[in-house]
Design a protein around this motif. Structure first.
Motif, PDB file in Angstrom:
ATOM      1  N   GLY A 104      88.566  18.013  21.605  1.00  0.00           N
ATOM      2  CA  GLY A 104      88.692  17.857  23.053  1.00  0.00           C
ATOM      3  C   GLY A 104      87.429  18.258  23.783  1.00  0.00           C
ATOM      4  O   GLY A 104      87.000  17.584  24.721  1.00  0.00           O
ATOM      5  N   GLU A 105      86.821  19.361  23.349  1.00  0.00           N
ATOM      6  CA  GLU A 105      85.564  19.803  23.968  1.00  0.00           C
ATOM      7  C   GLU A 105      84.451  18.792  23.695  1.00  0.00           C
ATOM      8  O   GLU A 105      83.641  18.503  24.582  1.00  0.00           O
ATOM      9  N   LEU A 106      84.413  18.258  22.481  1.00  0.00           N
ATOM     10  CA  LEU A 106      83.399  17.252  22.149  1.00  0.00           C
ATOM     11  C   LEU A 106      83.609  15.977  22.958  1.00  0.00           C
ATOM     12  O   LEU A 106      82.649  15.356  23.421  1.00  0.00           O
ATOM     13  N   ALA A 107      84.853  15.582  23.137  1.00  0.00           N
ATOM     14  CA  ALA A 107      85.156  14.379  23.918  1.00  0.00           C
ATOM     15  C   ALA A 107      84.727  14.567  25.374  1.00  0.00           C
ATOM     16  O   ALA A 107      84.256  13.620  26.015  1.00  0.00           O
ATOM     17  N   ALA A 108      84.861  15.778  25.889  1.00  0.00           N
ATOM     18  CA  ALA A 108      84.511  16.049  27.291  1.00  0.00           C
ATOM     19  C   ALA A 108      83.022  15.902  27.558  1.00  0.00           C
ATOM     20  O   ALA A 108      82.627  15.621  28.689  1.00  0.00           O
ATOM     21  N   VAL A 109      82.190  16.082  26.535  1.00  0.00           N
ATOM     22  CA  VAL A 109      80.736  15.975  26.734  1.00  0.00           C
ATOM     23  C   VAL A 109      80.174  14.650  26.229  1.00  0.00           C
ATOM     24  O   VAL A 109      78.962  14.477  26.144  1.00  0.00           O
ATOM     25  N   SER A 110      81.066  13.726  25.883  1.00  0.00           N
ATOM     26  CA  SER A 110      80.622  12.399  25.457  1.00  0.00           C
ATOM     27  C   SER A 110      81.471  11.362  26.180  1.00  0.00           C
ATOM     28  O   SER A 110      82.342  11.700  26.968  1.00  0.00           O
ATOM     29  N   LEU A 111      81.210  10.116  25.914  1.00  0.00           N
ATOM     30  CA  LEU A 111      81.990   9.044  26.524  1.00  0.00           C
ATOM     31  C   LEU A 111      83.002   8.481  25.535  1.00  0.00           C
ATOM     32  O   LEU A 111      83.310   7.298  25.542  1.00  0.00           O
ATOM     33  N   VAL A 112      83.530   9.354  24.676  1.00  0.00           N
ATOM     34  CA  VAL A 112      84.433   8.939  23.615  1.00  0.00           C
ATOM     35  C   VAL A 112      85.725   9.737  23.728  1.00  0.00           C
ATOM     36  O   VAL A 112      85.708  10.909  24.105  1.00  0.00           O
ATOM     37  N   SER A 113      86.837   9.118  23.379  1.00  0.00           N
ATOM     38  CA  SER A 113      88.124   9.815  23.389  1.00  0.00           C
ATOM     39  C   SER A 113      88.159  10.864  22.291  1.00  0.00           C
ATOM     40  O   SER A 113      87.355  10.834  21.352  1.00  0.00           O
ATOM     41  N   SER A 114      89.139  11.767  22.366  1.00  0.00           N
ATOM     42  CA  SER A 114      89.254  12.773  21.304  1.00  0.00           C
ATOM     43  C   SER A 114      89.585  12.111  19.970  1.00  0.00           C
ATOM     44  O   SER A 114      89.162  12.586  18.916  1.00  0.00           O
ATOM     45  N   GLY A 115      90.313  10.983  20.010  1.00  0.00           N
ATOM     46  CA  GLY A 115      90.572  10.236  18.776  1.00  0.00           C
ATOM     47  C   GLY A 115      89.285   9.674  18.183  1.00  0.00           C
ATOM     48  O   GLY A 115      89.091   9.701  16.965  1.00  0.00           O
ATOM     49  N   GLY A 116      88.417   9.182  19.038  1.00  0.00           N
ATOM     50  CA  GLY A 116      87.115   8.685  18.580  1.00  0.00           C
ATOM     51  C   GLY A 116      86.263   9.796  18.004  1.00  0.00           C
ATOM     52  O   GLY A 116      85.556   9.615  17.005  1.00  0.00           O
ATOM     53  N   VAL A 117      86.345  10.966  18.627  1.00  0.00           N
ATOM     54  CA  VAL A 117      85.608  12.127  18.117  1.00  0.00           C
ATOM     55  C   VAL A 117      86.142  12.506  16.747  1.00  0.00           C
ATOM     56  O   VAL A 117      85.371  12.821  15.832  1.00  0.00           O
ATOM     57  N   THR A 118      87.457  12.468  16.582  1.00  0.00           N
ATOM     58  CA  THR A 118      88.057  12.816  15.286  1.00  0.00           C
ATOM     59  C   THR A 118      87.520  11.917  14.185  1.00  0.00           C
ATOM     60  O   THR A 118      87.177  12.400  13.095  1.00  0.00           O
ATOM     61  N   LEU A 119      87.400  10.646  14.457  1.00  0.00           N
ATOM     62  CA  LEU A 119      86.854   9.707  13.468  1.00  0.00           C
ATOM     63  C   LEU A 119      85.411  10.060  13.140  1.00  0.00           C
ATOM     64  O   LEU A 119      85.010  10.067  11.963  1.00  0.00           O
ATOM     65  N   ARG A 120      84.633  10.383  14.140  1.00  0.00           N
ATOM     66  CA  ARG A 120      83.236  10.763  13.916  1.00  0.00           C
ATOM     67  C   ARG A 120      83.145  12.042  13.094  1.00  0.00           C
ATOM     68  O   ARG A 120      82.335  12.154  12.171  1.00  0.00           O
ATOM     69  N   VAL A 121      83.992  13.016  13.436  1.00  0.00           N
ATOM     70  CA  VAL A 121      83.979  14.287  12.705  1.00  0.00           C
ATOM     71  C   VAL A 121      84.405  14.061  11.258  1.00  0.00           C
ATOM     72  O   VAL A 121      83.841  14.663  10.340  1.00  0.00           O
ATOM     73  N   ASP A 122      85.388  13.189  11.031  1.00  0.00           N
ATOM     74  CA  ASP A 122      85.797  12.860   9.652  1.00  0.00           C
ATOM     75  C   ASP A 122      84.589  12.406   8.834  1.00  0.00           C
ATOM     76  O   ASP A 122      84.391  12.849   7.699  1.00  0.00           O
ATOM     77  N   ARG A 123      83.806  11.519   9.409  1.00  0.00           N
ATOM     78  CA  ARG A 123      82.632  10.968   8.700  1.00  0.00           C
ATOM     79  C   ARG A 123      81.569  12.040   8.477  1.00  0.00           C
ATOM     80  O   ARG A 123      80.958  12.100   7.407  1.00  0.00           O
ATOM     81  N   LEU A 124      81.351  12.875   9.480  1.00  0.00           N
ATOM     82  CA  LEU A 124      80.357  13.937   9.340  1.00  0.00           C
ATOM     83  C   LEU A 124      80.805  14.988   8.335  1.00  0.00           C
ATOM     84  O   LEU A 124      79.986  15.536   7.594  1.00  0.00           O
ATOM     85  N   GLU A 125      82.098  15.244   8.281  1.00  0.00           N
ATOM     86  CA  GLU A 125      82.628  16.192   7.303  1.00  0.00           C
ATOM     87  C   GLU A 125      82.457  15.641   5.889  1.00  0.00           C
ATOM     88  O   GLU A 125      82.030  16.362   4.981  1.00  0.00           O
ATOM     89  N   ALA A 126      82.736  14.352   5.714  1.00  0.00           N
ATOM     90  CA  ALA A 126      82.565  13.732   4.393  1.00  0.00           C
ATOM     91  C   ALA A 126      81.104  13.771   3.944  1.00  0.00           C
ATOM     92  O   ALA A 126      80.817  13.859   2.746  1.00  0.00           O
ATOM     93  N   ALA A 127      80.184  13.745   4.918  1.00  0.00           N
ATOM     94  CA  ALA A 127      78.747  13.796   4.599  1.00  0.00           C
ATOM     95  C   ALA A 127      78.245  15.226   4.421  1.00  0.00           C
ATOM     96  O   ALA A 127      77.063  15.440   4.110  1.00  0.00           O
ATOM     97  N   GLY A 128      79.123  16.215   4.626  1.00  0.00           N
ATOM     98  CA  GLY A 128      78.727  17.608   4.453  1.00  0.00           C
ATOM     99  C   GLY A 128      77.936  18.181   5.616  1.00  0.00           C
ATOM    100  O   GLY A 128      77.277  19.214   5.482  1.00  0.00           O
ATOM    101  N   LEU A 129      78.008  17.531   6.779  1.00  0.00           N
ATOM    102  CA  LEU A 129      77.235  17.981   7.933  1.00  0.00           C
ATOM    103  C   LEU A 129      78.044  18.884   8.870  1.00  0.00           C
ATOM    104  O   LEU A 129      77.468  19.662   9.635  1.00  0.00           O
ATOM    105  N   VAL A 130      79.364  18.781   8.810  1.00  0.00           N
ATOM    106  CA  VAL A 130      80.245  19.660   9.579  1.00  0.00           C
ATOM    107  C   VAL A 130      81.411  20.072   8.689  1.00  0.00           C
ATOM    108  O   VAL A 130      81.701  19.413   7.686  1.00  0.00           O
ATOM    109  N   VAL A 131      82.056  21.158   9.074  1.00  0.00           N
ATOM    110  CA  VAL A 131      83.316  21.564   8.446  1.00  0.00           C
ATOM    111  C   VAL A 131      84.312  21.812   9.566  1.00  0.00           C
ATOM    112  O   VAL A 131      83.933  22.098  10.708  1.00  0.00           O
ATOM    113  N   ARG A 132      85.574  21.691   9.213  1.00  0.00           N
ATOM    114  CA  ARG A 132      86.634  22.010  10.170  1.00  0.00           C
ATOM    115  C   ARG A 132      87.108  23.430   9.895  1.00  0.00           C
ATOM    116  O   ARG A 132      87.258  23.834   8.743  1.00  0.00           O
TER     117      ARG A 132
END
Length: 177
Positions: free
Chosen positions: A80-108
């Motif tokens: 939600g915080e990430l969505a607030a600072v971008s032009l993407v919904s929280s669902g869109g952010v979740t998809l982006r975070v999924d990809r970044l997590e798979a790449a080892g760049l973020v963790v949940r």
């Protein structure tokens, strides 16, 4: 005069002249702003994507990584915080975070006090990458602005801020009508 100077007619000038000739009763003058803005944005995207591709990411990934980096230590935010600072919904952010997590760049990470709250946090690898890409990205953008003086850059920045507020007002006006 050199090709591409600001004083020479450009493609948008040609389009405007064609509209004046073909539909003289229609005011196409907003194209002087939006046509140029669009054409500039397309060129801008091409130039920034080259930098992102060199680092194996895209604009969507960069958007999330930089939002996390700008948040300061511990470099974490909720969707939600990430969505607030971008032009993407929280669902869109979740998809982006999924990809970044798979790449080892973020963790949940779950919040220690409220297990329902989940943060995305930069890994050391993600932090290193975003800092390298940011440095290259901003150098690239500085190069794109070399044709403008510092005063012109500042004025253009202020005008674009004013344009964005005007667009926001137009959006609100449509919602209320």
């Amino acid at each position: 005069m050199t090709r591409g100077s600001a004083e020479q007619p450009d493609a948008v000038d040609l389009f405007l002249e064609q509209w004046r000739r073909e539909l003289p009763g229609v005011d196409a003058t907003p194209m002087a702003v939006f046509g140029r803005l669009h054409r500039s944005f397309v060129r801008y995207q091409t130039l920034i994507n080259e930098v992102f591709e060199q680092h194996g990411i895209n604009m969507a990934a960069f958007d999330v990584l930089t939002a996390l980096r700008r948040s300061g230590p511990p470099y974490r935010r909720t969707s939600g915080e990430l969505a607030a600072v971008s032009l993407v919904s929280s669902g869109g952010v979740t998809l982006r975070v999924d990809r970044l997590e798979a790449a080892g760049l973020v963790v949940r990470e779950r919040d220690a006090d409220d297990r329902r709250v989940v943060y995305a946090r930069l890994t050391d690898r993600g932090l290193d990458l975003v800092e390298r890409v940011a440095e290259a990205h901003f150098a690239n953008e500085r190069g794109m602005l070399e044709g403008l003086s510092e005063a012109e850059r500042q004025r253009l920045g202020r005008l674009l801020s004013k344009l964005e507020r005007s667009l926001e007002n137009a959006e609100r006006a449509r919602v209320t009508t």
